[in-house]
Design an enzyme around this catalytic site. Structure first.
Site, PDB file in Angstrom:
ATOM      1  N   LEU A  78      14.888   2.158 -16.501  1.00  0.00           N
ATOM      2  CA  LEU A  78      14.509   1.355 -15.333  1.00  0.00           C
ATOM      3  C   LEU A  78      13.361   0.436 -15.709  1.00  0.00           C
ATOM      4  CD1 LEU A  78      14.279   0.656 -12.249  1.00  0.00           C
ATOM      5  CD2 LEU A  78      12.870   2.712 -12.014  1.00  0.00           C
ATOM      6  N   ASP A 127       5.171  -4.383   2.521  1.00  0.00           N
ATOM      7  CA  ASP A 127       4.311  -4.821   3.617  1.00  0.00           C
ATOM      8  C   ASP A 127       3.974  -3.651   4.549  1.00  0.00           C
ATOM      9  OD1 ASP A 127       2.851  -6.601   5.074  1.00  0.00           O
ATOM     10  OD2 ASP A 127       4.555  -7.667   5.931  1.00  0.00           O
ATOM     11  N   HIS A 130      -3.407   1.213   1.173  1.00  0.00           N
ATOM     12  CA  HIS A 130      -2.962   0.781  -0.155  1.00  0.00           C
ATOM     13  C   HIS A 130      -2.763   1.984  -1.078  1.00  0.00           C
ATOM     14  CE1 HIS A 130      -3.348  -3.395   0.865  1.00  0.00           C
ATOM     15  NE2 HIS A 130      -4.634  -3.286   1.126  1.00  0.00           N
TER      16      HIS A 130
END
Length: 237
Positions: free
Chosen positions: A126, A15, A32
């Site tokens: 991962l 956020d 972004h």
């Protein structure tokens, strides 16, 4: 930094991209873009600490309410992220996973995601789980539909109780383990319909840091918080 316990699955609500951009006098799309750079940093540090699974709340089912120009910019950056980083991600042993409904996503976005998943499917260091067009309520409701459809195809009883093991098999996140640590940036303190089933016993870590500013120190602070917790899972220590 030495830790006694490393979370097997971290979920991140990324956020603050828009607020970061506005504070810099830039367009929200630039926030972004900086947020994508923060993902790079997060994955690199996660590899160092051998964190096996990270889920990233990239675009929620509620985010469709945003202006179309911002939505197009977000998906454009997603396509760019995959195109420019896939080779590097693959070379680092990172596996790409997608959690979320496929409807409403364009053919271009779906093809990029599917390609990234196919290329990296054997990687084991991962798992980077991109939660795209994801909503916890939608996942749970559609999960029941998927289970009933499978039972019908196998001519199994529709009235038989659903076990947690059966239910979890059809979650978007399968076979990822439950969330151990949920991180939310930018000062908000809610989970916003994110991984509701998976986060039943997650430790919640909230920070005022805006996502584009989230880096090594930010993740290490969250890991220290997690390491300090005594997890009882409803029992007694």
């Amino acid at each position: 930094m030495k830790l006694n316990t490393i979370p097997a699955h971290i979920a991140v609500i990324m956020d603050g991209n828009g607020r970061w951009a506005e504070s810099q006098g830039k367009k929200r799309t630039e926030g972004h873009r900086e947020g994508a750079n923060a993902i790079d940093r997060l994955l690199d540090v996660a590899l160092e600490y051998k964190i096996p699974n990270i889920s990233l709340y990239a675009f929620s089912t509620e985010n469709w309410k945003r202006p179309i120009t911002e939505i197009q910019a977000i998906f454009g950056l997603l396509v760019e992220f995959i195109e420019t980083r896939l080779d590097t991600i693959h070379s680092k042993g990172i596996r790409i996973h997608h959690s979320g409904a496929r409807n409403k996503l364009s053919k271009t976005v779906l093809s990029k995601i599917d390609h990234a998943m196919a290329v990296t499917k054997k990687n084991k260091k991962l798992t980077a789980n991109f939660c795209l067009n994801y909503g916890g309520h939608e996942e749970i409701l559609s999960n029941f539909s998927r289970i009933m459809a499978v039972r019908k195809s196998k001519k199994e009883s529709l009235d038989k109780p659903i076990s947690p093991k059966e239910f979890e098999k059809y979650l978007y996140t399968f076979p990822l383990p439950p969330v151990d640590l949920l991180i939310r940036t930018a000062g908000e303190q809610r989970i916003s319909n994110f991984l509701l089933w998976q986060s039943a016993y997650a430790e919640m870590y909230f920070t005022n840091t805006l996502w584009p500013d989230f880096g090594r120190t930010s993740l290490e602070e969250a890991l220290l918080f997690f390491d300090s917790r005594k997890r009882k899972f409803g029992g007694l220590l």
